[in-house]
Design a protein around this motif. Sequence first.
Motif, mmCIF file in Angstrom:
data_model
loop_
_atom_site.group_PDB
_atom_site.id
_atom_site.type_symbol
_atom_site.label_atom_id
_atom_site.label_comp_id
_atom_site.label_asym_id
_atom_site.label_seq_id
_atom_site.Cartn_x
_atom_site.Cartn_y
_atom_site.Cartn_z
ATOM 1 N N TYR A 182 -57.442 82.366 28.963
ATOM 2 C CA TYR A 182 -56.843 81.197 28.334
ATOM 3 C C TYR A 182 -55.992 80.462 29.607
ATOM 4 O O TYR A 182 -55.760 79.350 29.736
ATOM 5 C CB TYR A 182 -55.611 81.801 27.401
ATOM 6 C CG TYR A 182 -56.412 81.886 26.148
ATOM 7 C CD1 TYR A 182 -56.891 81.240 25.124
ATOM 8 C CD2 TYR A 182 -56.134 83.373 25.500
ATOM 9 C CE1 TYR A 182 -57.322 81.351 24.143
ATOM 10 C CE2 TYR A 182 -56.484 83.477 23.903
ATOM 11 C CZ TYR A 182 -57.065 82.404 23.521
ATOM 12 O OH TYR A 182 -57.534 82.717 22.189
ATOM 13 N N SER A 183 -55.684 81.306 30.730
ATOM 14 C CA SER A 183 -55.087 80.768 31.744
ATOM 15 C C SER A 183 -55.913 79.635 32.324
ATOM 16 O O SER A 183 -55.584 78.737 32.916
ATOM 17 C CB SER A 183 -54.624 81.966 32.919
ATOM 18 O OG SER A 183 -53.577 82.620 32.242
ATOM 19 N N ILE A 202 -56.076 76.745 30.898
ATOM 20 C CA ILE A 202 -54.886 75.617 30.989
ATOM 21 C C ILE A 202 -55.007 75.141 32.423
ATOM 22 O O ILE A 202 -54.635 73.995 32.410
ATOM 23 C CB ILE A 202 -53.582 76.489 30.936
ATOM 24 C CG1 ILE A 202 -53.217 76.922 29.464
ATOM 25 C CG2 ILE A 202 -52.422 75.943 31.453
ATOM 26 C CD1 ILE A 202 -52.164 77.862 29.203
ATOM 27 N N LYS A 218 -54.200 71.226 31.257
ATOM 28 C CA LYS A 218 -52.864 71.858 30.891
ATOM 29 C C LYS A 218 -52.299 71.194 29.608
ATOM 30 O O LYS A 218 -51.321 71.646 29.036
ATOM 31 C CB LYS A 218 -52.036 71.420 32.058
ATOM 32 C CG LYS A 218 -51.607 70.097 32.275
ATOM 33 C CD LYS A 218 -50.799 69.916 33.400
ATOM 34 C CE LYS A 218 -50.194 68.493 33.520
ATOM 35 N NZ LYS A 218 -49.356 68.314 34.713
ATOM 36 N N THR A 224 -52.866 72.638 23.650
ATOM 37 C CA THR A 224 -51.850 73.267 23.096
ATOM 38 C C THR A 224 -52.465 74.746 22.481
ATOM 39 O O THR A 224 -51.533 76.011 22.594
ATOM 40 C CB THR A 224 -51.422 72.724 21.890
ATOM 41 O OG1 THR A 224 -51.085 71.300 22.213
ATOM 42 C CG2 THR A 224 -50.198 73.261 21.105
ATOM 43 N N TRP A 259 -52.214 77.215 25.336
ATOM 44 C CA TRP A 259 -50.800 77.774 25.580
ATOM 45 C C TRP A 259 -50.317 78.848 24.599
ATOM 46 O O TRP A 259 -49.705 79.749 25.008
ATOM 47 C CB TRP A 259 -49.845 76.507 25.573
ATOM 48 C CG TRP A 259 -49.893 75.563 26.956
ATOM 49 C CD1 TRP A 259 -50.590 74.151 27.112
ATOM 50 C CD2 TRP A 259 -49.641 76.038 28.128
ATOM 51 N NE1 TRP A 259 -50.586 73.859 28.253
ATOM 52 C CE2 TRP A 259 -49.934 74.919 28.967
ATOM 53 C CE3 TRP A 259 -48.920 76.915 28.666
ATOM 54 C CZ2 TRP A 259 -49.298 75.019 30.412
ATOM 55 C CZ3 TRP A 259 -48.598 77.031 30.056
ATOM 56 C CH2 TRP A 259 -48.771 75.751 30.786
ATOM 57 N N VAL A 313 -44.178 81.026 29.542
ATOM 58 C CA VAL A 313 -45.422 80.004 29.013
ATOM 59 C C VAL A 313 -45.099 79.079 27.945
ATOM 60 O O VAL A 313 -45.553 78.142 28.013
ATOM 61 C CB VAL A 313 -46.572 81.114 28.213
ATOM 62 C CG1 VAL A 313 -47.654 80.294 27.713
ATOM 63 C CG2 VAL A 313 -47.404 82.051 29.402
ATOM 64 N N LYS A 363 -43.300 76.221 29.683
ATOM 65 C CA LYS A 363 -44.267 75.458 30.278
ATOM 66 C C LYS A 363 -45.048 74.486 29.229
ATOM 67 O O LYS A 363 -45.517 73.540 29.488
ATOM 68 C CB LYS A 363 -45.293 76.231 31.164
ATOM 69 C CG LYS A 363 -44.760 76.819 32.537
ATOM 70 C CD LYS A 363 -45.386 77.293 33.127
ATOM 71 C CE LYS A 363 -45.137 78.358 34.461
ATOM 72 N NZ LYS A 363 -46.016 79.061 35.059
ATOM 73 N N ALA A 364 -45.381 75.086 28.161
ATOM 74 C CA ALA A 364 -46.189 74.461 26.984
ATOM 75 C C ALA A 364 -45.238 73.282 26.503
ATOM 76 O O ALA A 364 -45.745 72.257 26.224
ATOM 77 C CB ALA A 364 -46.529 75.696 26.096
ATOM 78 N N ASP A 402 -45.782 70.518 29.209
ATOM 79 C CA ASP A 402 -47.178 70.185 29.468
ATOM 80 C C ASP A 402 -48.415 69.841 28.280
ATOM 81 O O ASP A 402 -49.133 68.942 28.097
ATOM 82 C CB ASP A 402 -47.847 70.974 30.261
ATOM 83 C CG ASP A 402 -47.218 70.974 31.604
ATOM 84 O OD1 ASP A 402 -46.667 69.888 31.918
ATOM 85 O OD2 ASP A 402 -47.365 72.030 32.448
ATOM 86 N N ALA A 403 -48.079 70.709 27.208
ATOM 87 C CA ALA A 403 -48.897 70.556 25.868
ATOM 88 C C ALA A 403 -49.022 69.553 25.314
ATOM 89 O O ALA A 403 -47.875 68.558 25.246
ATOM 90 C CB ALA A 403 -48.597 71.994 24.965
ATOM 91 N N VAL A 420 -45.844 73.354 19.463
ATOM 92 C CA VAL A 420 -44.997 74.287 20.331
ATOM 93 C C VAL A 420 -43.518 74.833 19.829
ATOM 94 O O VAL A 420 -43.360 75.956 19.495
ATOM 95 C CB VAL A 420 -44.863 73.867 21.807
ATOM 96 C CG1 VAL A 420 -43.968 74.833 22.498
ATOM 97 C CG2 VAL A 420 -46.265 73.625 22.522
#
Length: 195
Positions: free
Chosen positions: A140-141, A144, A148, A151, A154, A173, A176-177, A180-181, A187
Amino acid sequence: KEGVFMRACRVCLLLLLLAAGCGTLRRGSTGGADLTLTKEETDLAQALARYAQGLILEQEIGRSSAEALDEFTKAAELDPDRYELSARAAWIALQRNLPDRAIAVLEKSCKIHPDSVNAWLVLAAICQDAGRPDEAAKHYSRVIKLDKTCTFAWLSLARLHFEQKQDTRAIRVLRKAARDADSLPAVLAFCKTKG
């Protein structure tokens, strides 16, 4: 009874199509054209045939049959450019409780498609379903890093951290989501469910 009748109709239609196709090219009717297939064309044709056979076996024997798994795996080997074939084989392998086989098929696909967000997402999901959270988190990383704004990646990564009682990492996480998501409402909804 209707199922047997419909199956018989499909078989008859397939035989008619094959017979019609075989009758269109008669010896000497190509006008001197070379109809030899390249290796890539032959592999694609065989992959399509294996995929079709896998679909038929799913209908006849069952969605998670060993026979269908073998056909989808062979199709993926013949046409590695289509990660979807690998994904199909992997899901069946996982349903048959063969997580190592599922992951191996997808890892091979991801090596061929290192920049494919979808290929890595499928691998991460299979690892998660196979009970390998550390591998799933790593994949998953990777998604991202490739995109990035994803969703799903993330939130899946945050969920994995929460499941492993790594709340601080999960919150990091999610922060950051939120930045960026591509779906802030998703989120925020996830955060609301976690309290």
